[in-house]
Every structure is written in C-alpha cells, then in structure tokens.
Design a protein around this motif. Sequence first.
Motif, PDB file in Angstrom:
ATOM      1  N   ARG A   7       2.657  10.763  -0.115  1.00 31.42           N
ATOM      2  CA  ARG A   7       3.200   9.992  -0.357  1.00 31.42           C
ATOM      3  C   ARG A   7       4.335   9.029   0.366  1.00 31.42           C
ATOM      4  NH1 ARG A   7       5.248  13.861  -5.143  1.00 31.42           N
ATOM      5  NH2 ARG A   7       5.190  15.381  -3.295  1.00 31.42           N
TER       6      ARG A   7
ATOM      7  N   TRP B 259      15.475  -0.893   0.954  1.00 31.48           N
ATOM      8  CA  TRP B 259      15.885  -1.232  -0.294  1.00 31.48           C
ATOM      9  C   TRP B 259      14.735  -1.252  -1.487  1.00 31.48           C
ATOM     10  CZ3 TRP B 259      12.598  -5.138  -0.215  1.00 31.48           C
ATOM     11  CH2 TRP B 259      12.283  -6.004   0.918  1.00 31.48           C
TER      12      TRP B 259
ATOM     13  N   TRP C 237      11.388  -0.002  -0.390  1.00 31.87           N
ATOM     14  CA  TRP C 237      10.823  -0.524   0.917  1.00 31.87           C
ATOM     15  C   TRP C 237      11.649   0.170   2.132  1.00 31.87           C
ATOM     16  CZ3 TRP C 237      12.931  -3.669   5.016  1.00 31.87           C
ATOM     17  CH2 TRP C 237      11.901  -4.020   6.028  1.00 31.87           C
TER      18      TRP C 237
ATOM     19  N   TYR D 135       5.990   1.194   1.933  1.00 38.22           N
ATOM     20  CA  TYR D 135       6.633   1.259   0.493  1.00 38.22           C
ATOM     21  C   TYR D 135       6.471   2.839   0.048  1.00 38.22           C
ATOM     22  CZ  TYR D 135       6.648  -3.785   0.421  1.00 38.22           C
ATOM     23  OH  TYR D 135       7.016  -5.049   1.138  1.00 38.22           O
ATOM     24  N   LEU D 136       7.596   3.085  -0.705  1.00 38.43           N
ATOM     25  CA  LEU D 136       7.436   4.399  -1.395  1.00 38.43           C
ATOM     26  C   LEU D 136       7.161   4.263  -2.636  1.00 38.43           C
ATOM     27  CD1 LEU D 136      10.595   6.291   0.251  1.00 38.43           C
ATOM     28  CD2 LEU D 136       7.977   6.621   0.593  1.00 38.43           C
ATOM     29  N   ASP D 137       6.320   4.962  -3.651  1.00 44.48           N
ATOM     30  CA  ASP D 137       6.118   5.074  -4.966  1.00 44.48           C
ATOM     31  C   ASP D 137       7.126   5.990  -5.497  1.00 44.48           C
ATOM     32  OD1 ASP D 137       5.376   5.352  -7.621  1.00 44.48           O
ATOM     33  OD2 ASP D 137       3.360   5.460  -7.153  1.00 44.48           O
TER      34      ASP D 137
ATOM     35  N   CYS E  11      12.777  -2.424  -4.238  1.00 39.84           N
ATOM     36  CA  CYS E  11      11.875  -3.607  -4.486  1.00 39.84           C
ATOM     37  C   CYS E  11      12.213  -4.572  -5.775  1.00 39.84           C
ATOM     38  CB  CYS E  11      10.781  -3.645  -4.331  1.00 39.84           C
ATOM     39  SG  CYS E  11      10.111  -2.825  -2.637  1.00 39.84           S
ATOM     40  N   PRO E  12      12.432  -5.567  -5.906  1.00 34.27           N
ATOM     41  CA  PRO E  12      12.493  -6.330  -7.099  1.00 34.27           C
ATOM     42  C   PRO E  12      11.161  -6.196  -7.787  1.00 34.27           C
ATOM     43  CG  PRO E  12      13.661  -7.648  -5.297  1.00 34.27           C
ATOM     44  CD  PRO E  12      12.831  -6.457  -4.712  1.00 34.27           C
ATOM     45  N   ARG E  13      11.115  -6.051  -9.276  1.00 29.85           N
ATOM     46  CA  ARG E  13       9.893  -6.131  -9.624  1.00 29.85           C
ATOM     47  C   ARG E  13       9.421  -7.553  -9.876  1.00 29.85           C
ATOM     48  NH1 ARG E  13       8.844  -1.959 -13.327  1.00 29.85           N
ATOM     49  NH2 ARG E  13       6.850  -2.735 -13.397  1.00 29.85           N
ATOM     50  N   SER E  14       8.058  -7.674  -9.998  1.00 28.56           N
ATOM     51  CA  SER E  14       7.294  -8.898 -10.098  1.00 28.56           C
ATOM     52  C   SER E  14       6.668  -9.021 -11.584  1.00 28.56           C
ATOM     53  CB  SER E  14       6.367  -9.350  -9.043  1.00 28.56           C
ATOM     54  OG  SER E  14       5.383  -8.079  -9.128  1.00 28.56           O
TER      55      SER E  14
ATOM     56  N   ARG F   9      20.100   0.690  -2.134  1.00 30.45           N
ATOM     57  CA  ARG F   9      19.744   0.613  -0.559  1.00 30.45           C
ATOM     58  C   ARG F   9      19.872   1.716   0.179  1.00 30.45           C
ATOM     59  NH1 ARG F   9      24.159  -0.241   2.562  1.00 30.45           N
ATOM     60  NH2 ARG F   9      26.064  -1.316   1.291  1.00 30.45           N
TER      61      ARG F   9
ATOM     62  N   VAL G 227       9.577 -11.865  -2.531  1.00 28.27           N
ATOM     63  CA  VAL G 227      10.928 -12.106  -2.587  1.00 28.27           C
ATOM     64  C   VAL G 227      11.565 -13.173  -1.469  1.00 28.27           C
ATOM     65  CG1 VAL G 227      11.408  -9.815  -3.253  1.00 28.27           C
ATOM     66  CG2 VAL G 227      10.821 -10.109  -1.016  1.00 28.27           C
TER      67      VAL G 227
ATOM     68  N   LEU H 146       0.750  -1.281  -0.221  1.00 28.85           N
ATOM     69  CA  LEU H 146       0.056  -0.001   0.071  1.00 28.85           C
ATOM     70  C   LEU H 146       0.736   1.353   0.135  1.00 28.85           C
ATOM     71  CD1 LEU H 146      -2.581  -1.091   2.789  1.00 28.85           C
ATOM     72  CD2 LEU H 146      -2.651  -1.140   0.159  1.00 28.85           C
ATOM     73  N   LEU H 147       0.783   1.914  -0.954  1.00 26.00           N
ATOM     74  CA  LEU H 147       1.644   3.088  -1.238  1.00 26.00           C
ATOM     75  C   LEU H 147       1.393   4.361  -0.362  1.00 26.00           C
ATOM     76  CD1 LEU H 147       2.392   2.440  -5.133  1.00 26.00           C
ATOM     77  CD2 LEU H 147       3.793   1.931  -3.012  1.00 26.00           C
ATOM     78  N   GLY H 148       2.017   4.832   0.252  1.00 26.58           N
ATOM     79  CA  GLY H 148       2.121   6.123   1.025  1.00 26.58           C
ATOM     80  C   GLY H 148       0.960   5.902   2.180  1.00 26.58           C
ATOM     81  N   ALA H 149       0.257   7.216   2.294  1.00 28.74           N
ATOM     82  CA  ALA H 149      -0.614   7.455   3.547  1.00 28.74           C
ATOM     83  C   ALA H 149      -1.677   8.611   2.974  1.00 28.74           C
ATOM     84  CB  ALA H 149      -0.049   7.805   4.835  1.00 28.74           C
TER      85      ALA H 149
ATOM     86  N   GLU I 210       2.450  -2.916  -7.448  1.00 29.78           N
ATOM     87  CA  GLU I 210       2.779  -4.189  -7.696  1.00 29.78           C
ATOM     88  C   GLU I 210       3.294  -5.174  -6.676  1.00 29.78           C
ATOM     89  OE1 GLU I 210       5.251  -3.745 -11.257  1.00 29.78           O
ATOM     90  OE2 GLU I 210       6.747  -5.053 -10.431  1.00 29.78           O
ATOM     91  N   ILE I 211       3.009  -6.374  -6.907  1.00 29.90           N
ATOM     92  CA  ILE I 211       3.119  -7.221  -5.831  1.00 29.90           C
ATOM     93  C   ILE I 211       4.739  -7.592  -5.524  1.00 29.90           C
ATOM     94  CG2 ILE I 211       3.142  -9.783  -5.264  1.00 29.90           C
ATOM     95  CD1 ILE I 211       0.516  -9.862  -6.438  1.00 29.90           C
TER      96      ILE I 211
ATOM     97  N   GLN J 270       9.386   0.812  -6.750  1.00 32.63           N
ATOM     98  CA  GLN J 270       9.118   0.849  -5.194  1.00 32.63           C
ATOM     99  C   GLN J 270      10.328   0.731  -4.348  1.00 32.63           C
ATOM    100  OE1 GLN J 270       4.751  -0.792  -5.784  1.00 32.63           O
ATOM    101  NE2 GLN J 270       6.284  -2.434  -5.301  1.00 32.63           N
TER     102      GLN J 270
END
Lengths: 226, 369
Positions: free
Chosen positions: B112, B178, B76, B142-144, B180-183, B47, A199, A182-185, A195-196, B74
């Motif tokens: 954000r 760090w 984390w 998570y940051l966009d 995030c790896p893309r999926s 990172r 890992v 969930l991105l941001g607040a 995106e999922i 993204q």
Amino acid sequence: MANTLGRVIRRVAAGSASTSNRFAALEALDAASAQIWLTSDVNHLGDESSYRTLASVPGFLDVSRPSPTGATTAESPADFDWFGRFAASPGAAVQCLGTHVIHRVARTATTWPNVVLRGRCNPSTTMGACLVVVPGREGNAASVTDGGLYTVAMFSTPGWQDMTLTRSLSDESVGFVTERPLLGAPASGVPDASEIVSVSVCTIWCAFFSTGGKAEAVALTVSLEP
Amino acid sequence: MSTEALVPDFAPLLYTEALVKGTVRGGHTITRAADVNIIALGRPARRIGPVESQTSASATYHCGYTRSHDSIKQLWLAWYFHADGTNTPASISVSLTITDAAGHTVGPTDARVPTGFDGVAATALRQTALYQSDIFLGASGYLDLDALATTLTDPSWSFAFSFASTASTTVLDRIEGWECPRSQVDDADDYGALTGPVNPGNPIVAGSTTTLGYERIAKTVEGAIAAGHTLLSIAWPTNTGIAPGLTSATFVPFTRMLEGGATPWPWRVRPRVVYAPASAVGEPHRVRYLYQVSGGGSGTIRCTATSVGAGSVTTADAALLTSATWAWSAWVSTTIPTDGTDRIVSLTFTGKTTAGTLSVAAIEVEEYQ
C-alpha cells in the motif's frame, strides 16, 4: 456576507428521530426556516472552505547569504538565491513551502484567495524577503518574472518583528492537474487505479537574503486568506 | 451504489429561494446538494507538513495525521531533494512507516506504500551547474486511505519518513502531502448527496441519511463541518541536537523555538469559524506532540493561543510526558479564539520538566469539531 448568518446553526444530528429534525420524514419540507438555515449554513461553510493554512515550517536561524545580484533593495525573485541547500555557507534561506490545491472563493467564482506568508524576523542590518507563487507543481521560483506571481519586502529595523507578505492569486497563478492515481506498489502487476484527481495547484516558495550579518526568519506559516 | 461526478462550481444560494409559503423546487435542492458536496468532499484541508529539511545529514521526520472523514479516500505524498554536482552521484532513499496510536504499523515495503517511499536506494540526479543545487522530485504517490484503515484502526496516525543519503551535499529539501479532493459523489460513502434523483419530474423527499433526499443533504453538511483544518504540522529531525528542547522546572520557551530571553516563537494562523464568529473562546481544536524526556523527568508542554489585536488567550497543557524515547503525547483539547484582527491567532509553545531534557520533534494542531 449576504445570505448567511456567518456561522453554522447547531442542529440535531441528521437522521435524528427528534421533532427538532426539520428534514425528517413527515416534517414539513416546504420553504420555511429550515430551508433558510440550510442556505445560511452552506453559504457560510462555502466561504470558510476557500481559506486554510497551507504550511508551517521552522524557518531559518541563519540568513547570512547576500543577494546574488548584490541588491540591497530587492525588486524581483532574481535578487534571491533559489538554490541554496540547508547548511550551505553563508547561510542560504530558501524554502519551497509545498504544492497546494487552491480553490476559487466559493461564492465569488471569479475571485481567488490571497496567499499570505507570516513569520517573525530579526534583521541584522537589512533583510530581503520574497514570496513566489509558481503555477502548477513543477518549476522553480528562480524562473518567475511575472510581477503578478511574487511579492518582495525589505526589513531594516533591528530587532524581532512581524513579517507578512501577501500575494493575490488569479487564474494565471494556478496550473491544472488531472490524473488517475495508481495506488501503492504491489509486488507484481500494475497498481490499482483509483478515483481521478482533478485540481488546480500552485507551488509556493520563499527566500531571504541579508545585506550584512546574520538575520533570522522563523515560525513561517502560509495561509489562504480573504 | 450510485455515483455521480462531483460538480466543482459553487452555485449561489439565496434566501429568496426559500421564502415561507414558497415551493421547494428541484433546482434549489440540487444547488444545495452540489454546494455541500463541494465543501464536504471537494475541499479537504488535512495535510502532512510540508516538512522543511533541518539537517544535511540523514534524518527521520514524523508528521501526525488524522483523516478529515471516511469519505476522503486518497492522500498525495511527495519528497524532493537538492542535487549535487560531484562525479560520483549520491545514493538516496526515503523509507515511510505509518503507525497509529494503537501501535498498528504499515511498513515501507507494504504494497500500500508507493514506490519511492519503500526505502530502496536510488542514484540521485545530478545538478546542472557546478555551484547550483537544483531541486528535484524524489518520488510522489498516492495512498489509499480505506486500504490503510484496515490495518491502522486508530484514527490518529503518524507518518515517519527516514531520509538517507550517501553525500552530505545531496540533501532533503522537503516532504509534503495532502488529502485529495474527491471528483465523484458516491451514495455508498458516509457523505455526499446525489443530485440526479431530484431532477425535474422526480419527487423531493426527506429520504434518509444513507440514501438520498434532504436527510442526506443534512448528513453531508455534517461532513462539511467534520472537514476541519490542520493549523500546524511541524516536524524536526528526531535528533535532540536539532529538535527544540528545554531543561527548566518552570515554563520556558524551547531552545530553537525562542526569539531570545523568554519570548517563544509565535506561529500565526487563521482558524476556521464554524459555530463561534469573533469569539474569545473560539472553536474547538486539539494538539499533540512528538516528544521525549531524558533523565527520568516528567514533562509538560503548554500551547498558548492568543488572538492578535483582541488579546484573548486560551491555554492547553500536555502533562505527565515521561517517555524516554520519541513518542506522541495524547491529544489535548483546547479552543482557539476567533476574535483576532483578520481572525489571526498566535500559537506559542513552552514547557517544563522535573528532570533531564524535554525535547519536541513534531507539533500537530488541528480543528476538532
């Protein structure tokens, strides 16, 4: 390694109008040197992508806390204090070095890289050092008893010296995390899903004790290495 | 726009698939695309920290960050704290402000920025045993990166984390983050080669860098090269009583980054080889520092890279450092040798100043192809 020159071959930028662009339209796409170069490059970059530096922290100028078990020769994580906070007295030396995404070695899919802790230490008398890998991103090194998840070492020569602890990884070293971020607040409503992230991760810890006097363990780096 | 799930398993690539006069086949074109997608999109290596707490007081830590490339979406982030066992639980918070080198800012209350990095104080969990300092997650999120990049238009970003606590026994443990790896693979991105279009029955084409085909695979190889490593991301509190410093007019190690005498701490890392294996010159990198100089001085910080065993040495000086408040230096380009034993290289830092005290509160060293 097989099927690679062990480096990337410099080429013109993709999309270049140069006749050196072997992948451009109207250039021959049949099996040829360009295909071999591509194989070599991707294999090499795959090899390199398996390894990287994960963490770099200053470390500890005061390692004076003894082993909680009274050990003078460390045998397991139980011989270390995994809960000491900064500025505790006597000087505790424990640090979680982070939760990290770990990838299998690209071209040897059954193999995982090694986790290597490097630093400099200056034992006063004898200093114990422990590197622990906790699968997933929860949990504390204190609970680890599996011998495949930790490495201990003793340093008893006075004076500054290199310190290197290596722990090989396996399927049991990592936990798998899959979540939709969930991105941001936002001020109202539910954050946007994105995106999922799926890992394999592990959490890496280190701790130190001194059997007498103040030791130092500094310039700590943790890397994934062959 | 088309997307596919990123195939996470690296398929073997063999020279024998590419013999002269052989036929280009969909199968080995697909494996090339799948493999380069993994490297460019599935294994980013930039990172934030992890930051090690260096004080039991409230403090601010800065970490530099540059995005691998625009196809990494993204980041984390998480922070953790040591709990306390008093009957009056502490109140704690982390406030995150992100700035770029051009001075643009995203503040802690920006939509954000994830909850838990907004500076809002919360009651800290208490430890479970009286003399045990359990470590708990403070917050993660998570940051966009695309959304942030609309404001932070300069690619060199700085993350300032301000930790506050009402009790000196409830302290920060660490901050980490760090990429995030893309999926998934998306042909609207700069990098990422779709494999579906080369399934059996479809033609294999040169295509273009923005659609599909071999040009797109070659473009994605460039993304794999751009996905450089962070070698060092170190932060001390922005407090001259804690951060390393020096007052010398000639190059000397920083206090608190000093073994004794004139020997600086060596940070041992392993650089990636892209173009230059076992080379005394090595691969291109760059370094910058969060620093300040008191007393009107002009400082210089030197990064020395020495390959372990081979002894190849490169140096890079960040000169004319004159800010009297904490500020990032400009990037300084350097190369890092790749000819060391096990490819290990030792990075040391020394400095000098014409007056006052030169202090450094963050070091960022990254690969820069």
